[in-house]
Design a protein around this motif. Structure first.
Motif, short mmCIF file in Angstrom:
data_model
loop_
_atom_site.label_atom_id
_atom_site.label_comp_id
_atom_site.label_asym_id
_atom_site.label_seq_id
_atom_site.Cartn_x
_atom_site.Cartn_y
_atom_site.Cartn_z
N ASP A 1 22.97 -45.66 -29.47
CA ASP A 1 22.43 -45.39 -30.80
C ASP A 1 22.89 -46.55 -31.61
O ASP A 1 24.04 -46.41 -31.73
N LYS A 2 22.12 -47.35 -32.31
CA LYS A 2 22.53 -48.27 -33.02
C LYS A 2 21.76 -48.05 -34.43
O LYS A 2 20.60 -48.56 -34.69
N GLY A 3 22.41 -47.41 -35.42
CA GLY A 3 21.82 -47.03 -36.65
C GLY A 3 20.73 -46.07 -36.72
O GLY A 3 20.47 -45.73 -38.01
N THR A 4 20.41 -45.22 -35.63
CA THR A 4 19.58 -44.49 -35.87
C THR A 4 20.19 -43.04 -36.33
O THR A 4 19.37 -42.41 -37.30
N TYR B 1 10.30 -43.36 -32.95
CA TYR B 1 9.31 -42.21 -33.65
C TYR B 1 8.23 -43.20 -34.56
O TYR B 1 7.15 -42.59 -34.48
N SER B 2 8.43 -44.65 -34.64
CA SER B 2 7.64 -45.23 -35.33
C SER B 2 6.72 -45.82 -34.45
O SER B 2 7.32 -46.72 -33.48
N PRO B 3 5.49 -45.76 -34.10
CA PRO B 3 4.32 -46.65 -33.34
C PRO B 3 4.38 -47.95 -33.60
O PRO B 3 4.49 -48.88 -32.63
N GLU C 1 8.39 -41.52 -29.45
CA GLU C 1 9.15 -40.27 -29.30
C GLU C 1 9.84 -39.97 -30.43
O GLU C 1 10.90 -40.72 -30.84
N ASP C 2 9.82 -38.78 -30.91
CA ASP C 2 10.67 -38.44 -31.86
C ASP C 2 12.07 -37.92 -31.28
O ASP C 2 11.92 -36.70 -30.51
N PHE C 3 13.18 -38.32 -31.44
CA PHE C 3 14.41 -37.83 -30.96
C PHE C 3 14.77 -36.46 -31.34
O PHE C 3 15.48 -35.60 -30.52
N ASP D 1 22.64 -43.16 -38.40
CA ASP D 1 22.34 -43.21 -39.72
C ASP D 1 21.22 -42.92 -40.52
O ASP D 1 21.16 -42.28 -41.60
N ALA D 2 20.19 -43.44 -39.80
CA ALA D 2 18.98 -43.24 -40.61
C ALA D 2 18.59 -41.92 -40.75
O ALA D 2 18.01 -41.10 -41.88
N ILE D 3 18.81 -40.99 -39.66
CA ILE D 3 18.48 -39.61 -39.68
C ILE D 3 19.31 -38.98 -40.67
O ILE D 3 18.81 -37.82 -41.35
C1 LIG Z 1 18.48 -48.84 -38.46
S1 LIG Z 1 16.91 -48.80 -37.52
C2 LIG Z 1 17.85 -49.36 -35.86
C3 LIG Z 1 17.09 -49.94 -34.84
C4 LIG Z 1 17.59 -50.53 -33.58
N1 LIG Z 1 18.53 -49.28 -32.85
C5 LIG Z 1 18.40 -51.67 -33.64
O1 LIG Z 1 19.52 -51.65 -33.54
O2 LIG Z 1 17.86 -52.62 -34.11
C6 LIG Z 1 16.56 -46.90 -37.10
C7 LIG Z 1 15.86 -46.81 -35.99
O3 LIG Z 1 15.82 -45.43 -35.90
C8 LIG Z 1 14.30 -44.96 -35.91
N2 LIG Z 1 14.38 -43.81 -35.98
C9 LIG Z 1 14.52 -42.89 -37.02
N3 LIG Z 1 14.42 -41.32 -36.73
C10 LIG Z 1 14.14 -41.38 -35.48
C11 LIG Z 1 13.83 -40.50 -34.74
N4 LIG Z 1 13.97 -39.05 -35.18
N5 LIG Z 1 13.27 -40.68 -33.50
C12 LIG Z 1 13.26 -41.76 -32.96
N6 LIG Z 1 13.45 -42.92 -33.70
C13 LIG Z 1 14.17 -42.63 -34.86
C14 LIG Z 1 13.67 -45.92 -36.75
O4 LIG Z 1 12.38 -45.85 -36.58
C15 LIG Z 1 14.42 -47.29 -36.54
O5 LIG Z 1 13.73 -47.82 -35.62
#
Ligand SMILES: C[S@@+](CC[C@H](N)C(=O)[O-])C[C@H]1O[C@@H](n2cnc3c(N)ncnc32)[C@H](O)[C@@H]1O
Length: 249
Positions: free
Chosen positions: A154-157, A112-114, A137-139, A159-161
């Motif tokens: 999914d690697k860390g995404t 979702y980050s351009p 795209e916003d997942f 988690d971020a959400i």
């Molecule tokens: C911890 S980073 C991991 C990046 C990548 N997967 C990696 O392993 O290097 C989390 C990623 O999730 C993306 N992200 C967070 N929420 C999202 C959403 N709703 N839709 C799409 N991307 C998202 C962030 O912009 C970021 O790039």
């Protein structure tokens, strides 16, 4: 992993890491800017600048071994090289590059980050991997064309959400709904997390998914107890029964 970009959440009343999980609908983590798009936009703006300055693609979340673990599993499973694969929240897209180098040909990354997608496009160009599809795209609000994947990674995404300051519980539920809409029935979902334990992830994805395998991750020992700082699981989407999708509403 650069400290400035760590994604580990803090649990109210106790430090981040393995332990008893939240009950249904609870907020297990303190909200954090790490769960906001502004944070990721700013982070990838900086990474983009660094890439332009010195050609460094930046952070590999959970290290190189996390990519090796995923690729090894796909190879062990004999996943055909042309299976459609989606990297959810691809960041700099380096995982997709590694997948392409291992022979996978039908690769899509969304973020979702351009600025993340701009960076991943530059990395793709540098590596000469023009077949990899990349999209902003916003997942949590996937477009209709994002569908039919046999593998989602999914690697860390997630988690971020999970750290989003605004209705993280609702966003986690939406994540599962989105996953059900993009992943084919019986498709595989590989998740790597530093915030959630195996038991918690089983609970989060219990509707519509079943665990297939836990992938080995480095262990640590603290206070006589052994734990994992990273959890890596493979789920399989259950065969579709309309009642399962209804339950997610
Ligand atoms: C911890 S980073 C991991 C990046 C990548 N997967 C990696 O392993 O290097 C989390 C990623 O999730 C993306 N992200 C967070 N929420 C999202 C959403 N709703 N839709 C799409 N991307 C998202 C962030 O912009 C970021 O790039």
């Amino acid at each position: 992993m650069a400290a400035a970009m760590a994604v580990a959440g803090e649990r109210p009343g106790r430090p981040a890491g393995p332990g008893p999980g939240p009950g249904r609908g609870e907020e297990p983590f303190s909200p954090s800017v790490l769960g906001t798009r502004e944070h990721w936009d700013a982070a990838y703006e900086r990474e983009l600048q660094t890439f332009q300055d010195i050609g460094d693609a930046g952070e590999i979340w959970f290290g190189e071994e996390s990519m090796v673990r995923i690729i090894k599993w796909l190879e062990k499973q004999k996943v055909p090289h042309d299976s459609p694969v989606l990297d959810i929240g691809t960041g700099n897209g380096v995982l997709l590059i590694e997948l392409a180098k291992s022979g996978y040909t039908n690769l899509t990354g969304i973020d979702y980050s351009p600025s993340a997608i701009q960076l991943s496009e530059k990395v793709r160009e540098k590596e000469g991997m023009s077949d990899i599809k990349l999209k902003v795209e916003d997942f949590l609000a996937p477009s209709a064309e994002l569908s039919g994947f046999e593998i989602c990674i999914d690697k860390g995404t997630f988690d971020a959400i999970s750290l989003n300051p605004d209705n993280a519980v609702g966003k986690r539920k939406q994540y599962v709904r989105s996953l059900c809409s993009v992943l084919k029935p019986e498709g595989f979902f590989l998740i790597t997390s530093c915030n959630w334990t195996k038991e918690e992830l089983l609970n989060e994805f219990r509707e519509g998914f079943e665990i297939l395998e836990e992938l080995p991750t480095p262990k640590f020992c603290f206070g006589g107890r052994i734990g994992n700082s990273v959890t890596a699981l493979v789920f399989q989407r259950k065969k579709v029964r309309p009642s399962i999708l209804d339950k997610l509403d």
